[in-house]
Motif scaffolding. Structure first.
Motif, short mmCIF file in Angstrom:
data_model
loop_
_atom_site.label_atom_id
_atom_site.label_comp_id
_atom_site.label_asym_id
_atom_site.label_seq_id
_atom_site.Cartn_x
_atom_site.Cartn_y
_atom_site.Cartn_z
N ARG A 1 -7.59 -24.65 74.66
CA ARG A 1 -6.33 -23.88 74.47
C ARG A 1 -5.64 -23.39 75.76
O ARG A 1 -6.20 -22.77 76.58
CB ARG A 1 -6.32 -22.84 73.63
N THR B 1 -1.04 -25.34 65.18
CA THR B 1 -1.79 -26.26 64.70
C THR B 1 -1.01 -27.29 63.82
O THR B 1 -0.42 -26.93 62.93
CB THR B 1 -2.88 -25.71 63.90
N LEU C 1 -10.49 -24.89 70.88
CA LEU C 1 -10.05 -23.51 71.11
C LEU C 1 -10.37 -23.27 72.42
O LEU C 1 -9.82 -22.53 73.38
CB LEU C 1 -11.06 -22.53 70.17
N LEU D 1 -3.84 -20.76 63.64
CA LEU D 1 -2.82 -20.86 64.85
C LEU D 1 -1.78 -21.55 64.54
O LEU D 1 -1.78 -22.48 63.80
CB LEU D 1 -3.51 -21.45 66.12
N ALA E 1 -10.70 -20.34 62.72
CA ALA E 1 -9.66 -19.96 63.75
C ALA E 1 -8.79 -20.97 64.05
O ALA E 1 -7.49 -20.44 64.14
CB ALA E 1 -10.55 -19.48 65.04
N LEU E 2 -9.11 -22.11 64.10
CA LEU E 2 -8.17 -23.01 64.31
C LEU E 2 -6.64 -23.24 63.37
O LEU E 2 -5.84 -23.38 63.66
CB LEU E 2 -8.61 -24.51 64.59
N ALA F 1 -13.20 -28.51 66.71
CA ALA F 1 -12.36 -27.35 66.55
C ALA F 1 -12.71 -26.35 67.65
O ALA F 1 -11.99 -25.68 68.34
CB ALA F 1 -12.43 -26.60 65.24
N LYS F 2 -14.00 -26.17 67.99
CA LYS F 2 -14.53 -25.31 69.17
C LYS F 2 -14.04 -25.87 70.39
O LYS F 2 -13.44 -24.97 71.17
CB LYS F 2 -16.15 -25.29 69.20
N HIS G 1 -15.08 -21.52 64.11
CA HIS G 1 -13.89 -22.38 64.83
C HIS G 1 -12.92 -23.07 64.21
O HIS G 1 -11.60 -22.94 64.45
CB HIS G 1 -14.75 -23.24 66.00
N SER G 2 -13.38 -23.62 63.07
CA SER G 2 -12.60 -24.35 62.23
C SER G 2 -11.37 -23.52 61.56
O SER G 2 -10.28 -23.78 61.23
CB SER G 2 -13.07 -25.23 61.20
#
Length: 214
Positions: free
Chosen positions: A190, A108, A187, A105, A101-102, A183-184, A98-99
């Motif tokens: 979002r 971010t 997301l 973006l 993935a963030l 971070a999860k 998740h970190s």
């Protein structure tokens, strides 16, 4: 903590991180400072699920590799945090989903990549700096951390993963877990227009718990 106990603690914490899916395969690395000022570091190519206390790389207080297996190629990251943050007693680096993935973006915020969703992310991490992409093992990663002059306890390498420094091993692991969970949350929420902590609430947490924020 004695060196023997610290060796066991590193392997126990790493195994827990692996078992919960926060890092997989042979990804991630971990280090902790010994009582004599030296470091214990996870070996290169080693799985967090199967670290051997006797095979951890050992560095002396002058930064020389004196025993154990060859250390992780991400030593520049670890060294930079120990050099710039005098309170650092441990460093954890993962490739947590998740970190990462963030970090990819475009919206971010590179100055503070975690939105203010919970008090605990602020308490344990402060502001989390998003650093650019670097090739794994590139010494420039360490230079980028040194460029922060010790002002950030946590960073995320774009398209790579988070790095957290804390006063001891347990605190570093807890902070890393908080980073990944936040971070999860970010997301999951979002596009949902969630209620974030207000500026007043953030400042209250920062002041009450003496968080590095500015």
């Amino acid at each position: 903590m004695s060196e023997a106990r610290l060796r066991e603690a590193i392997c126990t914490q790493a195994a827990s991180i692996f078992a919960r899916g926060l890092t997989g395969g042979a990804s991630g690395n971990i280090s902790a400072r010994c009582e004599d000022g030296g470091l214990l570091v996870s070996p290169t190519g080693a799985s967090f699920g199967a670290l051997d206390p006797a095979r951890l790389a050992r560095f002396d207080a002058k930064g020389r590799h004196v025993s154990g297996d060859k250390p992780t190629k991400e030593m520049p990251l670890h060294a930079a945090f120990y050099e710039t943050r005098g309170t650092a007693g441990a460093v954890v680096h993962l490739h947590s989903t998740h970190s990462v993935a963030l970090s990819m973006l475009p919206e971010t915020d590179p100055e503070n990549m975690l939105p203010p969703l919970t008090a605990y992310s602020i308490m344990r991490l402060g502001k989390v700096k998003l650093l650019p992409y670097y090739r794994p093992g590139d010494p420039a990663m360490g230079d980028a951390v040194r460029g922060l002059a010790g002002k950030r306890a946590a960073v995320v390498l774009a398209n790579h993963g988070p790095v957290v420094a804390a006063r001891d091993l347990e605190a570093a692991v807890y902070a890393m877990e908080e980073l990944e969970e936040t971070a999860k949350l970010a997301l999951l929420l979002r596009g949902a227009n969630p209620r974030m902590l207000t500026e007043a609430q953030i400042r209250d947490v920062v002041t009450t718990f003496d968080v590095e924020w500015d």
